[in-house]
Design an enzyme around this catalytic site. Structure first.
Site, PDB file in Angstrom:
ATOM      1  N   LYS A  34       0.847  -1.200   0.000  1.00 40.36           N
ATOM      2  CA  LYS A  34       0.000   0.000   0.000  1.00 40.36           C
ATOM      3  C   LYS A  34       0.885   1.255   0.000  1.00 40.36           C
ATOM      4  O   LYS A  34       2.090   1.174   0.258  1.00 40.36           O
ATOM      5  CB  LYS A  34      -0.919  -0.017   1.223  1.00 40.36           C
ATOM      6  CG  LYS A  34      -0.174  -0.026   2.565  1.00 40.36           C
ATOM      7  CD  LYS A  34      -1.103  -0.274   3.744  1.00 40.36           C
ATOM      8  CE  LYS A  34      -0.312  -0.404   5.035  1.00 40.36           C
ATOM      9  NZ  LYS A  34      -1.166  -0.826   6.159  1.00 40.36           N
ATOM     10  N   ARG A 122     -10.529  -0.362  15.534  1.00 44.21           N
ATOM     11  CA  ARG A 122     -10.602   0.503  14.359  1.00 44.21           C
ATOM     12  C   ARG A 122     -11.634  -0.121  13.431  1.00 44.21           C
ATOM     13  O   ARG A 122     -12.795  -0.167  13.761  1.00 44.21           O
ATOM     14  CB  ARG A 122      -9.195   0.557  13.735  1.00 44.21           C
ATOM     15  CG  ARG A 122      -8.887   1.778  12.969  1.00 44.21           C
ATOM     16  CD  ARG A 122      -7.421   1.826  12.557  1.00 44.21           C
ATOM     17  NE  ARG A 122      -6.977   0.640  11.836  1.00 44.21           N
ATOM     18  CZ  ARG A 122      -5.788   0.496  11.279  1.00 44.21           C
ATOM     19  NH1 ARG A 122      -4.894   1.444  11.358  1.00 44.21           N
ATOM     20  NH2 ARG A 122      -5.473  -0.604  10.634  1.00 44.21           N
ATOM     21  N   TYR A 235      15.647  29.757   7.503  1.00 40.81           N
ATOM     22  CA  TYR A 235      14.518  30.494   8.083  1.00 40.81           C
ATOM     23  C   TYR A 235      14.594  30.514   9.610  1.00 40.81           C
ATOM     24  O   TYR A 235      14.936  29.503  10.232  1.00 40.81           O
ATOM     25  CB  TYR A 235      13.206  29.822   7.691  1.00 40.81           C
ATOM     26  CG  TYR A 235      12.833  29.986   6.237  1.00 40.81           C
ATOM     27  CD1 TYR A 235      12.423  31.219   5.735  1.00 40.81           C
ATOM     28  CD2 TYR A 235      12.874  28.898   5.379  1.00 40.81           C
ATOM     29  CE1 TYR A 235      12.065  31.354   4.403  1.00 40.81           C
ATOM     30  CE2 TYR A 235      12.520  29.024   4.041  1.00 40.81           C
ATOM     31  CZ  TYR A 235      12.117  30.263   3.560  1.00 40.81           C
ATOM     32  OH  TYR A 235      11.774  30.396   2.257  1.00 40.81           O
ATOM     33  N   MET A 282      11.727  24.122   2.209  1.00 42.50           N
ATOM     34  CA  MET A 282      10.950  23.302   1.282  1.00 42.50           C
ATOM     35  C   MET A 282      11.860  22.608   0.270  1.00 42.50           C
ATOM     36  O   MET A 282      11.657  21.445  -0.078  1.00 42.50           O
ATOM     37  CB  MET A 282       9.922  24.185   0.556  1.00 42.50           C
ATOM     38  CG  MET A 282       8.930  23.367  -0.244  1.00 42.50           C
ATOM     39  SD  MET A 282       7.752  24.365  -1.162  1.00 42.50           S
ATOM     40  CE  MET A 282       6.795  25.097   0.139  1.00 42.50           C
TER      41      MET A 282
HETATM   42  C1  LIG Z   1      -0.390  -1.928   6.783  1.00 42.98           C
HETATM   43  C2  LIG Z   1      -0.963  -3.196   7.263  1.00 42.98           C
HETATM   44  C3  LIG Z   1      -0.133  -4.313   7.472  1.00 42.98           C
HETATM   45  C4  LIG Z   1       1.374  -4.265   7.373  1.00 42.98           C
HETATM   46  O1  LIG Z   1       1.953  -3.771   8.561  1.00 42.98           O
HETATM   47  P1  LIG Z   1       3.543  -3.715   8.769  1.00 42.98           P
HETATM   48  O2  LIG Z   1       3.711  -3.276  10.163  1.00 42.98           O
HETATM   49  O3  LIG Z   1       4.047  -2.702   7.784  1.00 42.98           O
HETATM   50  O4  LIG Z   1       4.067  -5.072   8.493  1.00 42.98           O
HETATM   51  C5  LIG Z   1      -0.756  -5.511   7.797  1.00 42.98           C
HETATM   52  N1  LIG Z   1      -2.095  -5.596   7.949  1.00 42.98           N
HETATM   53  C6  LIG Z   1      -2.908  -4.523   7.779  1.00 42.98           C
HETATM   54  C7  LIG Z   1      -4.380  -4.692   7.965  1.00 42.98           C
HETATM   55  C8  LIG Z   1      -2.377  -3.296   7.449  1.00 42.98           C
HETATM   56  O5  LIG Z   1      -3.181  -2.239   7.295  1.00 42.98           O
END
Ligand SMILES: *Cc1c(COP(=O)(O)O)cnc(C)c1O
Length: 340
Positions: A34, A122, A235, A282
Site C-alpha cells: 500500500k 478501528r 529560516y 521546502m
Molecule cells: C499496513 C498493514 C499491514 C502491514 O503492517 P507492517 O507493520 O508494515 O508489516 C498488515 N495488515 C494490515 C491490515 C495493514 O493495514
C-alpha cells in the site's frame, strides 16, 4: 546535476522476502505494498516480492489494487481497507480483487476476507458471523506487536478462539512485528509491509532482525560556504554560528520528503556523519561541515548506513512515516531501480 536520486534495490527486497519466509516456517508471506510500496514503488516491489516467494499483494484501497492489476494479471490482490463506494465494489469484482469486509453487508461475486476486531479498535466486526459462500479468509490486525506482548497474546487468543471453527478458511493476523516476534500469530499467512522494505517494525537497527534496507536516497553539496560568528543559515535563524563554521547546502527539502522536523538528524557527507542544522526548507537543507569540501561531494540522506529509524527518532515519528513521505515525482528527484 540531479537534485537527488532514489535508488530501490530489488535484490534487498528479495533477500528480505526470503528472510521472512524463513521466519514464517511454512506460513505464507503476503507482501503489503500500500501507499506506493511505503514510498518505494508498489509495482517494482510487488514484482520482486512475488518473484522471491510472496504469494499475495496487499493494498489499502481499491484504486491501489486496480493499478496493480494492470501490471500483475494473475496475482492475488487483497484490498485491506473498506471499499469506499458501491462503484468500487463493482470495479473490484471486475478486476478480480479480493475485499476485506468489516460490516454485516457482504458483497457477492467477489472473494471476501472477514475482519474481526480483536483489539485494534478501528475497523473490524466485534463478532464473527457464520462465513457465507464468498468468504475465503478471516483476519484481524495487531495493535501492539511492537510494544506490548501481553496485549498481543490476548489478541492472538481471541482470534484463535473466534476462528477455530473455520480452519478451512485462510486465517491471517500477523503484521511484520507479529511475524518476527510471535510464532503463534502466524496462522496461515502473515501480511508483512515494513520488514519487506528492510525497515524495523521495532524502530531498532533492521540488521538485528536480518533485514536490509532497500532504499538509498542520495544528493550532493550544491553550495559550500563559511559562516562568520553570529551569521546564520535558514529560516528563523535557528542555527547561528558561534565560530567560523563551514556549512554545505543540499538541494533537498521537506517538499522532497526530508521532513521539517529532521533538524539535528545525521546524514553522511563524503561518507562521514554530519548534522542537518537550521530549519529544513521546502527545497533545501544545510549540513554542518568540519572543513571546506568541494561542491558535488556526495550526501547520503537515507540508506548505506543512514537509518530511517534514526531519522524517525530525531523527528519524533516512526520509520514508516519517514519513507512514506518521500516524494518520487520525477520533477523533484531521479528514481533508479537496481537489482543487486
Ligand atoms: C499496513 C498493514 C499491514 C502491514 O503492517 P507492517 O507493520 O508494515 O508489516 C498488515 N495488515 C494490515 C491490515 C495493514 O493495514
Amino acid at each position: 546535476m540531479q537534485r537527488s536520486e532514489l535508488t530501490i534495490d530489488l535484490g534487498a527486497i528479495r533477500r528480505n522476502v526470503r528472510r521472512l519466509l524463513d521466519v514464517l516456517e511454512g506460513a505464507e508471506l503476503w507482501a503489503v505494498v500500500k501507499a506506493n510500496g511505503y514510498g518505494h514503488g508498489a509495482v517494482d516491489v510487488g514484482g520482486a516480492a512475488l518473484d522471491a516467494g510472496a504469494s499475495v499483494l496487499c493494498v489499502a484501497t481499491v484504486p491501489e489494487g486496480l493499478q496493480l492489476r494492470k501490471e500483475f494479471a494473475a496475482a492475488r490482490i487483497i484490498v485491506m481497507g473498506p471499499p469506499a463506494t458501491s462503484r468500487e465494489i463493482a470495479l473490484a469484482r471486475e478486476a478480480g480483487l479480493e475485499l476485506t469486509v468489516s460490516t454485516d453487508e457482504i458483497p457477492e461475486g467477489v472473494s471476501i476476507h472477514l475482519k474481526l476486531d480483536t483489539g485494534m479498535g478501528r475497523w473490524g466486526l466485534s463478532e464473527l458471523p457464520v462465513p457465507t459462500a464468498g468468504v475465503v479468509g478471516l483476519m484481524s490486525h495487531l495493535a501492539t506487536a511492537d510494544s506490548d506482548p501481553e496485549f498481543t497474546e490476548t489478541q492472538i487468543r481471541r482470534f484463535r478462539e473466534a476462528t477455530e471453527p473455520y480452519r478451512h478458511l485462510t486465517r491471517h493476523l500477523a503484521n511484520s512485528a507479529g511475524a518476527l516476534r510471535f510464532p503463534d500469530a502466524r496462522f496461515d499467512a502473515a501480511r508483512c509491509g515494513v520488514a519487506l522494505y528492510g525497515l524495523s517494525p521495532f524502530g531498532t537497527d533492521p540488521g538485528d532482525d536480518g533485514l536490509e534496507p532497500a532504499l538509498h536516497w542520495s544528493s550532493q553539496l550544491a553550495q559550500v560556504r563559511q559562516l562568520a560568528p553570529g551569521e546564520s543559515t535558514g529560516y528563523g535563524r535557528r542555527f547561528v554560528a558561534e565560530r567560523p563554521t563551514w556549512i554545505g547546502i543540499v538541494p533537498v527539502g521537506y517538499a522532497d520528503g526530508f521532513r521539517r522536523d529532521l533538524t539535528g538528524t545525521e546524514v553522511r557527507v563524503g561518507g562521514e556523519p554530519r548534522r542537518a542544522v537550521g530549519t529544513i526548507s521546502m527545497d533545501a537543507l544545510a549540513v554542518e561541515l568540519d572543513r571546506e569540501l568541494p561542491v558535488g561531494t556526495p550526501v547520503t540522506l537515507l540508506g548505506h548506513g543512514v537509518l530511517a529509524e534514526d531519522h524517525a527518532r530525531a523527528a519524533g515519528t516512526i520509520n514508516y512515516e519517514v519513507v512514506c513521505g518521500i516524494n518520487s515525482d520525477p520533477a523533484r528527484s531521479r528514481r533508479v531501480v537496481v537489482d543487486s
